[in-house]
Design a protein around this motif. Structure first.
Motif, mmCIF file in Angstrom:
data_model
loop_
_atom_site.group_PDB
_atom_site.id
_atom_site.type_symbol
_atom_site.label_atom_id
_atom_site.label_comp_id
_atom_site.label_asym_id
_atom_site.label_seq_id
_atom_site.Cartn_x
_atom_site.Cartn_y
_atom_site.Cartn_z
ATOM 1 N N GLY A 131 11.168 -34.774 29.422
ATOM 2 C CA GLY A 131 11.058 -34.183 30.614
ATOM 3 C C GLY A 131 12.652 -33.779 30.765
ATOM 4 N N PHE A 132 13.595 -34.461 30.770
ATOM 5 C CA PHE A 132 15.024 -33.898 30.555
ATOM 6 C C PHE A 132 15.150 -32.923 29.678
ATOM 7 N N VAL A 133 14.956 -33.098 28.442
ATOM 8 C CA VAL A 133 15.462 -32.083 27.374
ATOM 9 C C VAL A 133 14.664 -30.731 27.608
ATOM 10 N N SER A 134 13.235 -30.923 27.754
ATOM 11 C CA SER A 134 12.467 -29.654 27.880
ATOM 12 C C SER A 134 12.940 -28.946 29.045
ATOM 13 N N GLY A 135 13.024 -29.739 30.245
ATOM 14 C CA GLY A 135 13.375 -28.953 31.532
ATOM 15 C C GLY A 135 14.602 -28.195 31.429
ATOM 16 N N SER A 243 29.469 -22.243 39.345
ATOM 17 C CA SER A 243 29.657 -23.630 39.527
ATOM 18 C C SER A 243 28.255 -24.129 39.826
ATOM 19 N N ARG A 244 27.333 -23.471 40.423
ATOM 20 C CA ARG A 244 26.197 -24.024 40.689
ATOM 21 C C ARG A 244 25.122 -24.173 39.590
ATOM 22 N N GLU A 245 25.300 -23.439 38.667
ATOM 23 C CA GLU A 245 24.630 -23.592 37.267
ATOM 24 C C GLU A 245 25.168 -24.646 36.615
ATOM 25 N N PHE A 246 26.740 -24.553 36.352
ATOM 26 C CA PHE A 246 27.506 -25.566 35.898
ATOM 27 C C PHE A 246 26.887 -26.947 36.409
ATOM 28 N N PHE A 247 27.004 -27.055 37.625
ATOM 29 C CA PHE A 247 26.568 -28.540 38.256
ATOM 30 C C PHE A 247 25.398 -28.969 37.753
ATOM 31 N N VAL A 248 24.174 -28.203 38.063
ATOM 32 C CA VAL A 248 23.001 -28.355 37.503
ATOM 33 C C VAL A 248 22.699 -28.728 36.015
ATOM 34 N N ALA A 250 25.269 -30.023 34.157
ATOM 35 C CA ALA A 250 26.141 -31.233 33.998
ATOM 36 C C ALA A 250 25.142 -32.299 34.390
ATOM 37 N N LEU A 251 24.338 -32.312 35.280
ATOM 38 C CA LEU A 251 23.496 -33.600 35.629
ATOM 39 C C LEU A 251 22.569 -33.666 34.648
ATOM 40 N N LEU A 257 22.616 -37.555 27.802
ATOM 41 C CA LEU A 257 23.402 -38.416 26.939
ATOM 42 C C LEU A 257 23.442 -39.846 27.409
ATOM 43 N N TYR A 258 23.170 -40.281 28.673
ATOM 44 C CA TYR A 258 23.050 -41.559 29.084
ATOM 45 C C TYR A 258 21.882 -42.235 28.485
ATOM 46 N N MET A 259 20.735 -41.567 28.595
ATOM 47 C CA MET A 259 19.503 -42.182 27.842
ATOM 48 C C MET A 259 19.674 -42.194 26.506
#
Length: 287
Positions: A131-135, A243-248, A250-251, A257-259
Motif C-alpha cells: 500500500g505504501f510503496v505502490s501508492g 514543498s507540498r509535494e516534498f512533504f507528501v 517525505a511522509l 523506511l520505518y516499516m
C-alpha cells in the motif's frame, strides 16, 4: 460447505486481488484513472480481495481451502513470475507499476495458502507495505505526468539532472518496489519466501525469483527515466518538487523506511489473530 462455495468466494476475490488469469482489468484501469484514483486503487482497493480470502474463504470453507491450496499457490507463482516478465516489456510507466502490483499481490495469496504463521503474517505485512510503496510509485508518476503530460518511458530521460530531490525519493520507492532490505517491500516478501521454503523448497525458490524480476523491471525503468543525459526539451524545462509535494513524499518515505527497519509493531499486532485464524482453519467442518 461444498467446494462450490469456496469457488464462489474465489471467483469474487481473485478478480479483486487480482490473480492471474483475471488480472487484465488492472493495468487498463490504472492507465485511465487519475493519479489519486490510481493511488487509492493500488493502496487500498486491491487489499479488499486479499482481505476477503482471510475473512471469508479461509474461515468459512477451511476444508476446500486446504484441498485447493495447490491451485491458489500455482496461480500465485504464475502471477509472481510471469507478470514480472510482462512488466519488463511495458512502455507505459503506469502499466509497469500496475503489473508490478499484480506480482506483489501474488505474494499475499501465496502466503495465505501455505498455512503457516510466517507465511500468513508475511502476506498481511506485504499488503500493508505494498500500500505504501505502490501508492508512492503512482504519486511519483503523477508528479511527472502533471509536468510533461506523458506516461511513456521514452518521453523522459535524465530527469535527475533537473529534479534531483524528486529523483532521490523515486530511487527510495523504486528500491522498496524491488524488495531492498531496510525498506517496507522486503519484510513481507522475505517472510512469505521463508514460509514457502518451510512448506516446499521449490515453491519458495520459484517465489524468490520474483526478487530478480522485480529488481529488473524497477531499476530498468529508473535508469531509462531518471539517469543519463537530459533526454529532451520537456525534461530540460522541468522544475523540482515544491514543498507540498516534498512533504507528501517525505511522509511516505518515513512510512516505507520505518516499516522496513522496524516491522515489529505491525507483526506483534497481528500475531494473535494469525494464530487464531490458523487454529480455526485447521479444524474440519465436514464431520
Amino acid at each position: 460447505m461444498k467446494p462450490g462455495d469456496f469457488f464462489a468466494f474465489f471467483a469474487a476475490f481473485s478478480v479483486k486481488v487480482p490473480m492471474w488469469p483475471v488480472h487484465t482489468w488492472l493495468p487498463d484501469a490504472h492507465v485511465e484513472a487519475p493519479t489519486g484514483g490510481s493511488v487509492v486503487l493500488a493502496a487500498i482497493m486491491l487489499k479488499l480481495g486479499a482481505y476477503g480470502f482471510l475473512r471469508f474463504s479461509l474461515p468459512i470453507a477451511p476444508d476446500a481451502s486446504h484441498q485447493w491450496a495447490w491451485l491458489i499457490i500455482a496461480l500465485s507463482l504464475i502471477a509472481v513470475i510471469y507478470i514480472g516478465l510482462v512488466a519488463l516489456v511495458q512502455q507505459d510507466m503506469k502499466k509497469l507499476v500496475a503489473y508490478s502490483s499484480i506480482a506483489h499481490m501474488g505474494f499475499c495469496t501465496l502466503g495465505f495458502f501455505i498455512f503457516s504463521e510466517l507465511g500468513m503474517s508475511g502476506g498481511i505485512v506485504q499488503m500493508v507495505s505494498h500500500g505504501f510503496v505502490s501508492g508512492a510509485m503512482f504519486l511519483c508518476i503523477g508528479v511527472l505526468y502533471d509536468r510533461v503530460h506523458s506516461r511513456e518511458i521514452a518521453a523522459y530521460g535524465g530527469v535527475v539532472n533537473t529534479m534531483p530531490k524528486f529523483s532521490a525519493y523515486v530511487l527510495l520507492f523504486t528500491m522498496a518496489n524491488c524488495g531492498l532490505p531496510g525498506t517496507a517491500g522486503f519484510v513481507g516478501e522475505w517472510m512469505v519466501i521463508l514460509g514457502a521454503v518451510q512448506a516446499n523448497f521449490w515453491v519458495g525458490l520459484l517465489a524468490a525469483t520474483a526478487l530478480i524480476w522485480g529488481a529488473a523491471y524497477s531499476l530498468w525503468m529508473f535508469k531509462r527515466v531518471y539517469l543519463g543525459p537530459v533526454g529532451n526539451a520537456n525534461v530540460r524545462a522541468l522544475l523540482d518538487i515544491g514543498s507540498r509535494e516534498f512533504f507528501v513524499m517525505a511522509l511516505l518515505a518515513i512510512a516505507v523506511l520505518y516499516m522496513g527497519l522496524y516491522p515489529r509493531p505491525f507483526t506483534d499486532v497481528m500475531d494473535a489473530s494469525v494464530a487464531e485464524l490458523l487454529r480455526h482453519v485447521a479444524l474440519s467442518k465436514l464431520n
